[in-house]
Design an enzyme around this catalytic site. Sequence first.
Site, PDB file in Angstrom:
ATOM      1  CG  ASP A  45      -2.029   0.949   1.185  1.00 36.02           C
ATOM      2  OD1 ASP A  45      -2.195   1.587   0.112  1.00 36.02           O
ATOM      3  OD2 ASP A  45      -2.764   1.090   2.180  1.00 36.02           O
ATOM      4  CG  ASP A 105      -2.881   4.120  -3.798  1.00 36.97           C
ATOM      5  OD1 ASP A 105      -3.803   3.297  -3.977  1.00 36.97           O
ATOM      6  OD2 ASP A 105      -2.972   5.075  -3.009  1.00 36.97           O
ATOM      7  CD  GLU A 106      -5.619  -0.700  -2.061  1.00 35.11           C
ATOM      8  OE1 GLU A 106      -5.507  -1.604  -1.219  1.00 35.11           O
ATOM      9  OE2 GLU A 106      -6.507   0.160  -2.043  1.00 35.11           O
TER      10      GLU A 106
END
Lengths: 378, 392
Positions: free
Chosen positions: B10, B106-107
């Site tokens: 993350d 973003d993860e």
Amino acid sequence: MKFTIQRDVFVQNIQHVSKAISSRATLPILTGIKIVAFDDGITLTGSDSDISIEAFIPAEDGDNSNVDIERPGAVVLQAKYFADIIKKLPESTVELTLNDQMVTKIRSGSSEFNLNGQDPDDFPRLPEVEEGSQFTLKTDLLKALIKQTAFAVSTAETRPILTGIHWGMESEKLMCTATDSHRLAMREAGVEESGDVEFTNVVIPGKSLTELSKILDDSEETVDVTVTDNQVLFKATNLLFLSRLLDGNYPATKNMIPSQSKTNIQVPAKQLMAAIERALLLSDGKNNVVNLKSLNENELEITSVTPEVGKVTESVSCDAFEGEELRISFNGKNIIDALRVIESQDVAIQFTGAMSPFIMRPADRDYMLHLFSPVRTY
Amino acid sequence: MAGRIVMHVDMNSFYASVESADDPALQGKPLAIAGNAKKRKGIVVTASYEARRKGVKPPQPLWEAKKTCPDLLVREPRFDRYREISRQMFQLLLEYTPLVEPVSIDEGYLDMTTAGIRAPDIAASIQKRIMEELKLPCSIGVAPNKFLAKTASDMKKPLGITVLRKRDTKTLLWPLPCREMHGIGGKTAEKLARHHLHTIGDIAAADPDFLERVFGVSGRRMYERAHGNDDRPVDPEAAEQFKSVGHSRTLPKDASATEDILPVLKEMAYSLEKRMKKKHVYASGVQLTIRYADWTTVQRSARLQEPSSGWEPFYQMGRLLWEDYWSGAPVRLIGITGIDLVERGQAQKQLNLFSYKEDQETYEKEKLLNELNRQLGEGAVRRGYFKDSGYQ
């Protein structure tokens, strides 16, 4: 106004003019039927923004007496109630009496209705048809022209002009064209004694012509047609049918017809239609996609697939085959629509490759042509 | 599904971190990413940890953030840049295992079962490389399944590596309020509270049949998660097996004019085209999402003439939907989604009698392309893009 009329004749004519009456009329009075009693008969008028229909019921029709007119006069009655009332009345004759408050008394046998009427002077006059191009068509021909083209008009409002049928007249030939931009139907008819009448870009709403076709009496011999800048009038013995024309330019369609072909086939219309109809049972999605493949010189294969459901393979023998091998996909329903109006045993189909429109026409006649676009898979 | 090792990577305040990475002057400073920075009217969408420590709480109006943190630095978002960095980040993750499942920009999840006991070391290596090569901080959770991995990555931010074992559930998860469980939102938490279920431990102790009666399948799922169970595989294709591809954007400030919406819509249509082409799918319809400032949300959709992967039909249809359905009230979020997807080779289009020649050209080009690729190897030749328009 006071008259007694044969109920069946009355009902039939009311139904005819009702075709022009919309319950959502822009002018409230246009939800009504205008009834005018003359000494020699009755006229009924219905109208909306697109169509106006006027039917005349003559007092005497040959040996039959349709109407017995005691006092001439006029009134407008709500079509919705009036049509149903007349249909359900008990006896074979109906008596209408108008009092001076515009209330119309309708009597038949033991039944009596009093309907509030409206002032006939408030009913818009039918637009005057000025001088225009005039010609005469046989009724059965006119009906055929409509039947063989009207099915192909567009029902989408994205290109309003395509909701109409294009009529063009040149050298005593009337050409009717309709397309929804995926299929196109063309029908040509010789119009004798049309003199030097010529016109183009006359686009009649498909709906108008379909309604006209429904109410034209088969016993009628001919229909007089008058075309003006913005409307068209069809005049039969006891019927006036007026429609507005669509605004705008109809796209050029003549140059859309391929002049050359790569594969020409001839097949029995019935077998082709039955095979495609069965193939459509398993066609996937909204495009009604059916695939056609030439197996050899005298056999075609028609297939259709819905991945989760299954596959159908049909074989159709062809009477004639010339040119390149063929593999094409198309909207099967469009072909069926056209085959329904082609009154021929055999159809000739000309293909120009899998990505080009193809032509279908009756094998023994050339006054009719149908054009279809293929379906592309990507 | 015994003995798996799943990682959840993350990125920490991703947008703000990218900006700091690109501009050293921002490093270690309180930074906010907000639209319309100059006008001070924008909304903070992300903030650096320095800013958060000083009380900035995105999403928050910029003027309010400035009040709590007067030395706040502000940058406008650069979404293209974030997408590019995101691509590089996933590329790096793919060096460790092909089993990478992107969840968002973003993860992502990694299945690292093969790493065995070296998993925490590998997590450290991933974190170090992302820091060194991309100059970006991330938190990593290591656990036997996705749910625990995601819970773990959340426990220490920024730059945390947290190993969560199933036996830790009782001590670490059960005392937490229900809201802290991933997948439980405000509405569900309220409903749980009405049934006197306040902590994750309460859920774990509840009767699973009762939960299922009240919450349906998600009730059963809550129960399983509360016990640390989650058998969802890490599926690299998960992002591909979707019924829709969409983009949405929280506007930097509530928009009340069509002119403010259309450029955003267009940009999202471009990204939609890129994603659909990458995934080799076409959309048969377009759905527009409008969320108003009061959080009421409307979704309206329409069918396309034919399945498409081009930005233009998406944009045009999105625009039509906008014109038809926008109430005129201020808009907080706008989204556009391609729906009813069909795979390449399954899309069908009935050619237009007036314009079929365009299709013929496309068809010829594709035939040529396929032919070349067959001879030279797949992917040897591709269609070009004009960079500016995003259109082929």
